[in-house]
Write a protein that holds these residues in place. Structure first.
Motif: not given
Length: 260
Positions: A40-54
């Motif tokens: 998901l981090t690669a898919q959305y181009g964001v930091a891993r912490a941002t994916v965890r928040q989602a």
């Protein structure tokens, strides 16, 4: 797919909404695993912490569940159809199953329940509904009902101790003919009931008893059973997790329905 950081909506919220939409549209089916945090981090181009928040937001919404170490899975929902209007229908005749057990064995699901009986000073709201005097005790049958190993709802029945202390109601066993019939045999037949349904967040005790995940609301169905003269003889508190139940009412006398 990269997520833009422009605008006032946080990036994690946009990711959560995108995943929420994919779940609703069936791109991620119930009981299937979501892509990993790294994917998901690669898919959305964001930091891993941002994916965890989602992902945390979706857990709090009750849409996904974490299953360490395998990842996050779309919640599988198999709701129980809860029918308050069947309160006074005849009980199953098999001694090993109460009404609930008979209904859901027939559906091919595996039911069981635990029963605990105690003498208590009831909560203030129960005391008021039973019209108990100060210091008057109640007997309570506390049940947790399960389907396929998952706690589905609790059912706590309170009675004035003075009218049930020498009856089967005091035993932590299923009553094949039903507690309503036991009350009737002792001269306390219920002829009507007052139903109240509240929707709220659960208490810590309810979270523990029902193994509720974050953000799961409950319906609280309180049923007060009344005798012919209006004397209350039983108060039942049912706690129904919102992600596990559909409340169904059947009504007659619908002449003129839809008219205001």
């Amino acid at each position: 797919m990269a997520v833009s950081r422009q605008g006032r909506t946080p990036v994690w919220a946009k990711i959560a909404e995108d995943l929420r939409s994919k779940i609703a549209e069936g791109a991620y089916q119930p009981d299937t695993r979501l892509p990993t945090e790294a994917d998901l981090t690669a898919q959305y181009g964001v930091a891993r912490a941002t994916v965890r928040q989602a992902l945390t937001a979706l857990v709090n919404d009750g849409l996904i569940v974490p299953r360490a170490p395998r990842g996050y899975f779309v919640r599988l929902r198999q709701p129980l159809f809860y029918r308050p209007q069947q309160e006074f229908r005849p009980q199953p005749q098999t001694p090993e199953m109460d009404r609930f057990m008979a209904d859901h064995s027939a559906e091919g699901r595996e039911p069981r329940q635990t029963i605990d009986v105690s003498i208590v000073e009831p909560p203030a709201d129960v005391k008021k509904r039973l019209r108990l005097a100060d210091g008057e005790m109640a007997a309570v049958r506390r049940r947790i009902r399960y389907l396929d190993g998952e706690p589905f709802h609790t059912n706590d029945s309170y009675y004035p101790l003075s009218i049930v202390q020498d009856t089967e109601i005091m035993r932590p066993l299923d009553i094949a003919r039903g507690a309503n019939e036991v009350l009737a045999e002792s001269g306390h037949r219920q002829v009507r009931a007052l139903d109240e349904i509240y929707v709220r967040m659960p208490t810590p005790d309810e979270i523990q008893r029902l193994d509720l995940g974050p953000g799961t609301p409950v319906a609280c169905h309180i049923c007060t059973g009344l005798c012919e003269d209006g004397t209350p003889v039983r108060v039942v508190v049912n706690i129904l997790p919102g992600d596990r139940h559909v409340i169904v009412y059947e009504r007659g006398g619908m002449r003129g329905a839809g008219n205001e």
